[in-house]
Design a protein around this motif. Structure first.
Motif, mmCIF file in Angstrom:
data_model
loop_
_atom_site.group_PDB
_atom_site.id
_atom_site.type_symbol
_atom_site.label_atom_id
_atom_site.label_comp_id
_atom_site.label_asym_id
_atom_site.label_seq_id
_atom_site.Cartn_x
_atom_site.Cartn_y
_atom_site.Cartn_z
ATOM 1 N N UNK A 1 0.805 -1.216 0.000
ATOM 2 C CA UNK A 1 0.000 0.000 0.000
ATOM 3 C C UNK A 1 0.843 1.273 0.000
ATOM 4 N N UNK A 2 2.050 1.204 0.589
ATOM 5 C CA UNK A 2 2.928 2.380 0.695
ATOM 6 C C UNK A 2 4.356 1.977 0.292
ATOM 7 N N UNK A 3 4.579 1.700 -0.982
ATOM 8 C CA UNK A 3 5.876 1.138 -1.397
ATOM 9 C C UNK A 3 7.070 2.047 -1.177
ATOM 10 N N UNK A 4 6.858 3.359 -1.004
ATOM 11 C CA UNK A 4 7.984 4.285 -0.862
ATOM 12 C C UNK A 4 8.258 4.677 0.583
ATOM 13 N N UNK A 5 7.481 4.125 1.514
ATOM 14 C CA UNK A 5 7.643 4.475 2.930
ATOM 15 C C UNK A 5 8.344 3.342 3.674
ATOM 16 N N UNK A 6 9.468 3.601 4.348
ATOM 17 C CA UNK A 6 10.109 2.537 5.140
ATOM 18 C C UNK A 6 9.245 2.149 6.332
ATOM 19 N N UNK A 7 9.213 0.860 6.620
ATOM 20 C CA UNK A 7 8.353 0.332 7.684
ATOM 21 C C UNK A 7 9.086 -0.771 8.425
ATOM 22 N N UNK A 8 8.682 -0.994 9.667
ATOM 23 C CA UNK A 8 9.302 -2.025 10.478
ATOM 24 C C UNK A 8 8.363 -2.409 11.604
ATOM 25 N N UNK A 9 8.826 -3.259 12.486
ATOM 26 C CA UNK A 9 8.201 -3.509 13.789
ATOM 27 C C UNK A 9 9.313 -3.329 14.808
ATOM 28 N N UNK A 10 8.971 -3.179 16.083
ATOM 29 C CA UNK A 10 10.067 -3.086 17.043
ATOM 30 C C UNK A 10 9.868 -4.061 18.194
ATOM 31 N N UNK A 11 10.962 -4.311 18.877
ATOM 32 C CA UNK A 11 11.003 -5.363 19.885
ATOM 33 C C UNK A 11 11.426 -4.831 21.248
ATOM 34 N N UNK A 12 10.765 -5.346 22.289
ATOM 35 C CA UNK A 12 11.202 -5.085 23.650
ATOM 36 C C UNK A 12 12.582 -5.695 23.846
ATOM 37 N N UNK A 13 13.415 -5.025 24.590
ATOM 38 C CA UNK A 13 14.826 -5.362 24.817
ATOM 39 C C UNK A 13 15.520 -5.668 23.486
ATOM 40 N N UNK A 14 16.518 -6.498 23.467
ATOM 41 C CA UNK A 14 17.121 -6.978 22.222
ATOM 42 C C UNK A 14 16.969 -8.494 22.249
ATOM 43 N N UNK A 15 16.115 -9.061 21.399
ATOM 44 C CA UNK A 15 15.816 -10.495 21.485
ATOM 45 C C UNK A 15 16.960 -11.353 20.946
ATOM 46 N N UNK A 16 18.066 -11.365 21.685
ATOM 47 C CA UNK A 16 19.308 -11.976 21.192
ATOM 48 C C UNK A 16 19.166 -13.469 20.906
ATOM 49 N N UNK A 17 18.199 -14.144 21.533
ATOM 50 C CA UNK A 17 18.046 -15.583 21.322
ATOM 51 C C UNK A 17 17.190 -15.908 20.106
ATOM 52 N N UNK A 18 16.650 -14.875 19.441
ATOM 53 C CA UNK A 18 15.743 -15.160 18.320
ATOM 54 C C UNK A 18 15.818 -14.086 17.245
ATOM 55 N N UNK A 19 16.971 -13.490 17.060
ATOM 56 C CA UNK A 19 17.113 -12.450 16.042
ATOM 57 C C UNK A 19 16.814 -12.992 14.650
ATOM 58 N N UNK A 20 17.021 -14.288 14.460
ATOM 59 C CA UNK A 20 16.751 -14.910 13.162
ATOM 60 C C UNK A 20 15.294 -14.778 12.750
ATOM 61 N N UNK A 21 14.403 -14.594 13.748
ATOM 62 C CA UNK A 21 12.967 -14.571 13.477
ATOM 63 C C UNK A 21 12.429 -13.167 13.244
ATOM 64 N N UNK A 22 13.282 -12.154 13.274
ATOM 65 C CA UNK A 22 12.830 -10.817 12.891
ATOM 66 C C UNK A 22 12.503 -10.855 11.406
#
Length: 446
Positions: free
Chosen positions: A230-251
């Protein structure tokens, strides 16, 4: 550039080409966290009663970016009439000594008009905006009626990220219609996705954080793909509590910015664990808290400190632990600070080590994904409203250290501290904020 198309869900080889930051957005984002307070706390005498004044104060302190809950679902996804949204405290004195919850005066806003006003103010002051949502965590708990919360929970958990994406896309179209979309730094579908009602239906929530991050990935990937469509020119993401060091692969592979919240806790975590602040009121260890000398003598029984039945829905709409609310409401703030100072030395080395490791891990992942890195919240953690540990001599130096580390790892954006905002006492420490923001924006690491 890939816009709306997803690579296969098993493809983690880096074939997704991220949407870059838009022209004109600063190369270093000095962020102040305005969250949902920018609309909840607009009543008489409140810190956001005058948005123009709040923006001017932000610029004075060296900020160039604010991060907000833009209430996308309420304004563009709920179908509710938002021309006169009534907002107030949770109820009576409940949570009035809790950060982010100490609403002083009720207010009524025209939601879309208020959003437009904020962006016009930001344009006048040269500020940019990170769009986010706290709606599946707490925003709706400040509404006078449960309509907003009812509409949120009516959405199937499997579809919530996609509905947020569609709501944000409509919100951005609204801003574009008024020529204000150039103020957007980037969009987050939601705040701290693994802690809140985006995780409803997952058996791992509140049991295994790493598993929650993994199990959430398909929902979030679909939501990001819908936004890109819907917005191909707008950067988008999600964010995470703390730094999920045990599951960064799943971002999700289709993020355009990596956003994590490095709350280090350390000495503060000793309090949380010792007094079971994320547990139940029935198990609140009153005797241990009293023995520690941090509870006021006039504190009621913990199990009695709840919202009345007609407001019980608000307790569900906010994820803040009820024992934590009780303790913060009835804590002796000076004694609480003293408790932390007396124990800090036993945590200092580990807190420094965790900070460095978490930021290094986040920077490594951002480089491997080819996306910029931002820290939208963080440092020590959720202290009582009138506690001064984080702005005191220990906490302020930790803020300096964290900002230096943010610059060292090449972060695109960072904060002075989550508490450095108009609705927190730390806002009064102008010198610290100027110092830290200058340190970051001028890339000073020593």
């Amino acid at each position: 550039m890939l816009t709306g198309e997803m690579t296969p869900s098993a493809d983690r080889t880096g074939r997704y080409v991220p949407v870059p930051p838009r022209d004109g957005v600063p190369d270093r984002l000095a962020i102040t966290l305005w969250d949902f307070s920018w609309y909840v706390r607009t009543g008489a005498g409140e810190p956001f009663e005058n948005l123009d004044r709040a923006a001017a104060e932000a610029v004075e302190r060296g900020y160039n970016t604010i991060r907000i809950c833009a209430m996308p679902f309420l304004l563009f996804g709920s179908g509710l009439d938002t021309t006169a949204v009534e907002l107030d405290r949770l109820g009576g004195d409940y949570a009035q000594n809790v950060r982010w919850y100490d609403v002083g005066a009720p207010t009524v806003i025209d939601g879309r008009a208020h959003l437009r006003e904020l962006f016009e103010v930001c344009r006048r002051h040269g500020l940019f905006v990170i769009l986010s949502s706290w709606e599946y965590q707490q925003s709706s708990s400040f509404a006078a009626s449960s309509d907003w919360w009812d509409a949120l929970r009516a959405v199937d958990p499997e579809e919530r990220a996609e509905r947020l994406a569609e709501s944000f896309a409509a919100l951005i179209d609204f801003l574009a219609e008024h020529g204000l979309d150039d103020r957007i730094a980037f969009t987050e579908l939601h705040n701290e996705v693994q802690i809140g009602h985006l995780s409803d239906g997952l058996t791992s929530w509140l049991v295994d954080d790493a598993r929650t991050v993994v199990e959430l990935e398909p929902r979030l990937t679909r939501g990001l793909a819908r936004f890109h469509e819907l917005q191909p020119d707008q950067p988008v993401t999600v964010n995470y509590a703390h730094v999920p060091v045990a599951s960064m692969r799943a971002i999700p592979h289709n993020i355009d910015v990596l956003v994590v919240h490095p709350y280090i806790y350390g000495v503060l975590d000793e309090v949380t664990q010792a007094f079971d602040l994320r547990g139940s009121l029935a198990d609140f260890p009153r005797a241990a808290v009293e023995a520690a000398g941090i509870l006021r003598a006039d504190a009621p029984d913990a199990e009695s400190w709840v919202l009345p039945p007609e407001r019980a829905w608000k307790a569900e709409a906010t994820i803040v632990g009820k024992p934590e609310i009780f303790l913060h409401d009835w804590v002796d703030a000076e004694a609480f600070d003293r408790f932390l100072y007396e124990r800090y030395q036993g945590h200092r080395v580990e807190m420094d080590r965790v900070l460095r490791i978490w930021l290094d891990v986040a920077a490594d992942v951002s480089r491997s994904r080819g996306v910029p890195l931002a820290f939208g919240e963080g440092w020590i953690g959720y202290t009582p409203l009138h506690g001064t540990f984080e702005e005191g001599p220990v906490g302020s130096e930790f803020c300096r250290r964290a900002v230096r580390e943010s610059a060292r790892v090449g972060a695109w954006g960072t904060i002075v501290c989550s508490n450095a905002a108009p609705h927190h006492p730390m806002w009064a420490d102008v010198a610290l904020q100027i110092e830290c923001n200058r340190m970051f924006t001028e890339h000073l690491t020593h």
